[in-house]
Motif scaffolding. Structure first.
Motif, PDB file in Angstrom:
ATOM      1  N   SER A  20       3.626  -8.336 -96.588  1.00 36.49           N
ATOM      2  CA  SER A  20       4.495  -7.271 -96.099  1.00 36.49           C
ATOM      3  C   SER A  20       5.269  -7.689 -94.853  1.00 36.49           C
ATOM      4  O   SER A  20       4.786  -8.508 -94.054  1.00 36.49           O
ATOM      5  N   GLU A  50      15.353  -6.883 -99.964  1.00 36.42           N
ATOM      6  CA  GLU A  50      14.046  -6.277 -99.687  1.00 36.42           C
ATOM      7  C   GLU A  50      13.145  -7.120 -98.804  1.00 36.42           C
ATOM      8  O   GLU A  50      12.003  -6.768 -98.577  1.00 36.42           O
ATOM      9  N   ASP A  95       7.809  -4.279 -99.676  1.00 34.00           N
ATOM     10  CA  ASP A  95       6.738  -3.782-100.546  1.00 34.00           C
ATOM     11  C   ASP A  95       5.636  -4.814-100.750  1.00 34.00           C
ATOM     12  O   ASP A  95       4.843  -4.703-101.671  1.00 34.00           O
TER      13      ASP A  95
END
Length: 107
Positions: A20, A50, A95
């Protein structure tokens, strides 16, 4: 569709540590974004929507390269552990997994 025959060569296999973005500091994320756009760094630092991908196998001493560029001890530790475990890349994503025993930051 072709079927694979024989063993795959080692260079074709890709081992990655995924974690993460909570494991890195905000400044690390900012520097990864900036350096990923610089021509000499594009072969090993990639910014993704991301998160970030660091191709550890693209450098002979990736942890020292990160230190030389001013990245935090926490990011360098993640890279060191990934290298020690035989990973060819480090993926740091929004994520991604929270890894037990590693520092986390709330930013």
């Amino acid at each position: 569709m072709r079927k694979a025959t024989g063993n795959l060569p080692e260079w074709a296999l890709f081992t990655e540590l995924e974690c993460s973005t909570a494991h890195i500091r905000r400044g690390d994320s900012y520097m990864l974004d900036l350096l990923a756009e610089a021509e000499p760094e594009k072969d090993w630092l990639c910014s993704l929507p991301e998160g970030h991908l660091i191709r550890l196998s693209a450098r002979r001493f990736p942890v020292l390269e990160l230190k030389r560029r001013g990245f935090s001890r926490e990011l360098r530790w993640l890279a060191f552990v990934a290298c020690r475990e035989g990973c060819r890349s480090l993926y740091i994503g929004a994520d991604g997994f929270i890894l037990e025993g590693f520092d986390t930051f709330d930013w």
